[in-house]
Design a protein around this motif. Structure first.
Motif, PDB file in Angstrom:
ATOM      1  N   GLN A  14      13.913  53.499  -3.399  1.00 52.92           N
ATOM      2  CA  GLN A  14      13.907  54.301  -2.365  1.00 52.92           C
ATOM      3  C   GLN A  14      13.649  55.785  -2.793  1.00 52.92           C
ATOM      4  O   GLN A  14      13.288  55.803  -1.459  1.00 52.92           O
ATOM      5  N   THR A  18      11.822  53.728   0.652  1.00 52.93           N
ATOM      6  CA  THR A  18      12.564  53.580   2.004  1.00 52.93           C
ATOM      7  C   THR A  18      14.100  53.772   2.014  1.00 52.93           C
ATOM      8  O   THR A  18      14.590  52.789   1.021  1.00 52.93           O
ATOM      9  N   TRP A  19      14.704  53.245   2.933  1.00 52.29           N
ATOM     10  CA  TRP A  19      16.755  53.659   2.034  1.00 52.29           C
ATOM     11  C   TRP A  19      16.605  51.662   1.891  1.00 52.29           C
ATOM     12  O   TRP A  19      17.955  51.684   1.546  1.00 52.29           O
ATOM     13  N   TRP A  20      15.708  51.013   2.996  1.00 52.49           N
ATOM     14  CA  TRP A  20      16.298  50.035   2.533  1.00 52.49           C
ATOM     15  C   TRP A  20      15.507  48.620   1.361  1.00 52.49           C
ATOM     16  O   TRP A  20      16.251  48.232   1.718  1.00 52.49           O
ATOM     17  N   ALA A  23      18.617  46.960   0.244  1.00 50.91           N
ATOM     18  CA  ALA A  23      18.893  45.903   0.663  1.00 50.91           C
ATOM     19  C   ALA A  23      17.529  45.044  -0.846  1.00 50.91           C
ATOM     20  O   ALA A  23      18.243  43.758  -0.808  1.00 50.91           O
ATOM     21  N   LEU A  94      25.133  47.093   1.824  1.00 51.77           N
ATOM     22  CA  LEU A  94      24.380  46.635   1.865  1.00 51.77           C
ATOM     23  C   LEU A  94      23.929  46.514   0.389  1.00 51.77           C
ATOM     24  O   LEU A  94      23.535  45.381  -0.588  1.00 51.77           O
ATOM     25  N   SER A  98      23.432  42.536  -0.174  1.00 55.87           N
ATOM     26  CA  SER A  98      22.146  42.107  -0.944  1.00 55.87           C
ATOM     27  C   SER A  98      22.391  41.374  -2.064  1.00 55.87           C
ATOM     28  O   SER A  98      21.857  39.592  -1.829  1.00 55.87           O
TER      29      SER A  98
ATOM     30  N   VAL B  14      20.182  45.629   7.929  1.00 57.38           N
ATOM     31  CA  VAL B  14      18.364  45.877   8.098  1.00 57.38           C
ATOM     32  C   VAL B  14      18.562  46.877   8.900  1.00 57.38           C
ATOM     33  O   VAL B  14      18.032  47.822   9.564  1.00 57.38           O
ATOM     34  N   ASN B  18      18.998  50.055  11.017  1.00 56.00           N
ATOM     35  CA  ASN B  18      17.392  50.906  11.109  1.00 56.00           C
ATOM     36  C   ASN B  18      17.328  51.610  13.057  1.00 56.00           C
ATOM     37  O   ASN B  18      16.500  52.494  12.722  1.00 56.00           O
ATOM     38  N   GLY B  28      20.917  53.323   8.788  1.00 57.54           N
ATOM     39  CA  GLY B  28      20.255  53.766   6.939  1.00 57.54           C
ATOM     40  C   GLY B  28      20.010  55.071   7.092  1.00 57.54           C
ATOM     41  O   GLY B  28      19.381  55.712   6.200  1.00 57.54           O
ATOM     42  N   ARG B  29      18.889  55.744   7.847  1.00 51.19           N
ATOM     43  CA  ARG B  29      18.319  56.029   7.629  1.00 51.19           C
ATOM     44  C   ARG B  29      19.093  57.618   7.523  1.00 51.19           C
ATOM     45  O   ARG B  29      18.417  58.707   6.702  1.00 51.19           O
ATOM     46  N   ASP B  32      20.687  57.846   4.558  1.00 52.87           N
ATOM     47  CA  ASP B  32      19.906  57.597   3.340  1.00 52.87           C
ATOM     48  C   ASP B  32      19.447  59.000   2.539  1.00 52.87           C
ATOM     49  O   ASP B  32      19.370  59.972   2.625  1.00 52.87           O
TER      50      ASP B  32
END
Lengths: 106, 776
Positions: A14, A18-20, A23, A94, A98, B14, B18, B28-29, B32
């Motif tokens: 991450q 990126t943030w996902w 997951a 998340l 997941s 997600v 997003n 999410g962004r 973060d």
């Protein structure tokens, strides 16, 4: 095991991407590491909460609470710690979902 | 398949997180912890020294002092302006970007369709077109054009180094992206200034008042020279020029046939926008050196409109505040000279009733039909299709709306305001300062100056349309060429006062001159209150010093109360008051007539005066309006001169008592019995608001004194946006502060760090350092 894998794996990917990634790492760890769905949920949620909430808490303290306390009212929250809480909650959701989905898919 | 379902659920989660939803950012962004909003939380003490090596010909040294004031030392001017752009962007990127998008009518593209009307109005009045002209003008100037280009490159160099995680918080909240800088956007900053300071007319409400109450009323209460005014250029000053002929005013018959009544929202000056400046000759200064003070009052925003910096390179060393978005120091000092500014508030917007043919392709002027020019403006709308607006132009200017009112505004002229400040910051003497003013056009300013030789002056800088007296105060007849502007007042005829016998110069947005000045500037100036207090204090102190200058900036005398409170109290029928009324009266009797933070008397008086003012005119303004009513100042003058005037629809004592009871009742209803909630600072509601008016990112209500009519002109979100005091000795001693902080980042310790200093009424020492290593 899954807890640590998700925590460390998500932290690195991450941070770099990126943030996902949380997951994605959760899905992979849930699927390929041993354990049931319920345990995957708790470990994933714990890792996600620890990562997102822990990082946010560390930053909140290191920042002298400036940003969190100023931004909290934008979200109708009375205190910056609640923003940390929101971060932790999102991380838990998340990570938990997941990892559980990964375990379920086996 | 079934086993994959939860995986799909994760994908859906997600995708949901997003996506921004309305005004909610992508969660999410946003949350973060590595790249979202937490990445904007600064950790550790801000850097005090930065060396800029990329994009410059030689390393540029940037030093921040304890409050974050930026000091830039460069080996040449291009590097200097590059670094200034870089520094401004580093601390104020969102402000620069957002305020120019707002100026140019580009908000809907970022914020959605609800800003379309705002955007349309901005384009219609000519903000984008004006900015294009300013840009062409700036770029054609070899020296200033180079500065603007270097500045632009510096902003874009900072921007290029940013990852999305580095973008200011506001972009993350709005799910928006920064846009590259360009000279055009510095041109938009010029238009921003013009719009703030110069875009105002009361012509429509005044025409309605004329239709209701007649010419005599309008002439007496609005279009006449107000009694009690102490003008900026001392009364009796002789004009050293032969005036050019001024056109004669036609009779106002064109207005009789036509009652404008309801015309769409037209610009009105924001109440409380005003500023002070003054300079004292060495003979009235304790140290024997000239002194200068300036505090421009503008909207108090976070981040502040100003940024404090020192610019040093061969050919320039100046310190003071600049506008993020434009190169140079705008207000401040150098090693030889200090300068400050207040707004003239000239009549810069005139409205014309135009006659259009059926398909609106032509308008009648001077007996012939002339073609209407059409411009199509395209607006991009976030989440929607582009919208096209048709704007029609006459030679007067754009037609504002379906009412057929065209507008002429000096703000659309290409001008040189920032080029002037570019030159001023290099001037070494009063004479060089004056030479720099020749090119100044818009928005006209009362520029005050003091140099080390002890010369002081105040100069009305700018370009004034040549008009008949009060031309444009009422809507003009767009078909009649006599209503066109006849030309321009020669700039060498602009009023000025240089080293006057009284020993000081000053301005507080009041009337520029006494009635002997041969040209019309405006009828609608700030009340005489602040100007009277400043001149009164300067007259009574023949040994001014830096601290006395500072204290005068903090002066909270209430001039209206000085004029009428005793008389009001004498006429008050105390038998009609209840316990709350008597208690409030006791507060008024104790009150020292200062609008200090905790004074309850100030609150009661404000409500009383406003209720009385309203009651006096409610009896006469019975229609729908909008109407222009006589000001509080004009009403007070009427009361002092003719307390038995028939304009007072009931006996003065009765009116005063009724207003008092209404005022006290309103306070009891809002705050309960007299107590801490009646304190003036709460009533005055002084505060700094974030540009997006987001809760939490503003200052909250400030526990401080002030009033729009006092030298400390804090009122709501307007007030002293910058304070400077300078003593012009062999080494200039300067002090300054603005409310807010150098950083636009709410996650920075420098977001609000200047505010406590400003609140305490203190000033930060501003030393012109010659080397980076000298900056502590």
């Amino acid at each position: 095991m899954r807890f640590l894998t998700i925590l460390v794996g998500a932290a690195i990917t991450q941070w770099l991407l990126t943030w996902w990634m949380l997951a994605l790492v959760g899905l992979i760890a849930g699927r390929y590491l041993a354990g049931g769905v319920r345990s995957a949920w708790w470990q994933g949620a714990g890792a996600g909460a620890a990562l997102w909430g822990g990082a946010a808490a560390y930053i909140h303290i290191a920042n002298g609470y400036l940003l969190g306390d100023r931004l909290a009212p934008v979200f109708n929250l009375p205190d910056g710690w609640l923003l940390v809480g929101v971060s932790a909650l999102l991380g838990a959701l998340l990570g938990g979902l997941s990892a559980a989905a990964g375990a379920y898919s086996r | 398949m079934k086993k994959g379902l939860p995986g799909l659920g994760v994908l859906l989660l997600v995708a949901t997180l997003n996506q921004p939803w309305g005004s909610v950012p992508s969660l999410g962004r946003f949350f973060d912890p590595f790249h979202g909003v937490w990445a904007n939380a600064e950790r550790g003490a801000p850097a005090r020294a930065v060396t800029l090596t990329e994009g410059v010909s030689q390393p540029v040294e940037i030093r921040y002092d304890s409050l974050g004031v930026a000091h830039i030392f460069a080996a040449d001017l291009n590097d200097l302006y590059f670094a200034q752009g870089w520094v401004h962007a580093r601390d104020r990127l969102f402000q620069m970007d957002f305020s120019t998008r707002a100026a140019g009518g580009e908000l809907a593209a970022t914020l959605g369709a609800r800003y379309l009307d705002y955007d349309r109005n901005q384009r219609r009045i000519g903000m984008a077109e004006g900015a294009r002209r300013h840009t062409a003008f700036m770029e054609a100037d070899p020296e200033f054009g180079a500065a603007v280009r270097a500045y632009t490159a510096g902003v874009n160099a900072w921007l290029a180094g940013l990852a999305p995680s580095d973008w200011p918080v506001e972009y993350k909240l709005l799910s928006a992206e920064p846009k590259p800088w360009s000279p055009y956007r510095s041109g938009l900053m010029v238009m921003n200034l013009n719009e703030t300071l110069n875009f105002s007319t009361k012509a429509v409400p005044l025409a309605n008042t004329r239709a209701l109450l007649g010419d005599a009323f309008v002439d007496r209460f609005m279009l006449s020279y107000p009694e009690g005014t102490d003008p900026i250029i001392p009364a009796g000053t002789r004009w050293s020029f032969e005036p050019v002929p001024v056109p004669a005013a036609p009779a106002r018959t064109w207005l009789d046939a036509d009652h404008p009544h309801q015309t769409a929202a037209l610009p009105q000056a924001e109440p409380g926008v005003g500023s002070n400046n003054w300079a004292v000759l060495p003979g009235r200064s304790a140290s024997g050196y000239a002194l200068l003070a300036n505090d421009p009052h503008l909207q108090l925003t976070l981040p502040s409109i100003w940024y404090l910096n020192q610019l040093t390179a061969p050919g320039l060393s100046a310190k003071g505040v600049s506008f993020p978005g434009v190169p140079d120091v705008v207000l401040g000092f150098n090693a030889d000279l200090a300068w400050g500014s207040t707004n003239v508030g000239n009549a810069a917007v005139d409205l014309y009733r135009v006659e259009l043919n059926a398909d609106r392709s032509a308008y009648r002027h001077d007996g012939v039909w002339k073609p209407v020019t059409v411009r199509l403006d395209t607006f991009f709308v976030r989440g929607g299709d582009p919208v096209v607006d048709t704007v029609r132009f006459t030679h007067h200017g754009p037609i504002l709306d379906d009412s057929g009112m065209a507008m002429r505004w000096t703000g659309a002229l290409p001008d040189t305001v920032f080029r002037t400040f570019h030159d001023i910051s290099r001037a070494r003497t009063h004479a060089e300062f004056e030479a720099a003013l020749g090119s100044f056009q818009n928005p006209p300013q009362n520029l005050v100056v003091a140099d080390r030789s002890g010369s002081v002056g105040i100069h009305l800088a700018g370009r004034f349309p040549l008009k008949w007296p009060y031309q444009g105060a009422l809507p003009g007849d767009g078909t009649d060429p006599r209503h066109d502007w006849a030309g321009w007042v020669p700039q060498s005829h602009n009023p000025e006062s240089v080293n006057p016998a009284r020993g000081w110069v000053s301005s507080a947005n009041q009337h520029s001159t006494d009635p002997t000045y041969p040209y019309y500037i405006n009828w609608d100036f700030a009340p005489f209150t602040r100007g009277n207090i400043i001149n009164d204090e300067l007259e009574h102190n023949s040994r001014m010093d830096v601290d006395a200058m500072r204290r005068l900036q903090l002066n909270t005398r209430n001039r209206y109360a000085e004029l009428v409170l005793d008389r009001f109290m004498n006429r008050l029928d105390k038998d009609r008051l209840d316990a709350a009324g008597l208690e409030a009266l006791a507060e008024l009797e104790r009150w020292d007539l200062l609008n200090e933070a905790d004074r309850v008397g100030a609150t009661v008086f404000r409500r009383w005066l406003n209720a009385w003012h309203r009651a006096v005119w409610d009896a006469h303004f019975t229609g729908e309006g909008p109407y222009q009513r006589p000001s509080r100042q004009a009403t007070i003058t009427l009361f002092l001169q003719e307390p038995a005037s028939t304009w007072f629809a009931e006996p003065p004592d009765s009116l005063i008592t009724r207003a008092y009871i209404e005022a006290v009742n309103s306070l009891v209803q809002e705050h309960g019995p007299l107590g801490a909630d009646w304190a003036w600072w709460k009533e005055n509601d002084g505060r700094l608001e974030h540009l997006l008016r987001l809760p939490g990112l503003g200052s909250g209500v400030l526990h401080t004194g002030g009033d729009s009519q006092s030298p400390l002109a804090l009122s709501g979100t307007h007030g002293p946006s910058w304070r400077l005091v300078a003593e012009m000795g062999p080494i200039v001693r300067a002090f300054g502060i603005y409310p807010g902080g150098q950083s636009g980042n709410p996650g920075s310790p420098r977001y609000l760090n200047l505010l406590p200093v400003w609140m305490a009424g203190d000033l930060h020492p501003l030393i012109l350092y010659s080397r980076p290593e000298d900056v502590p």
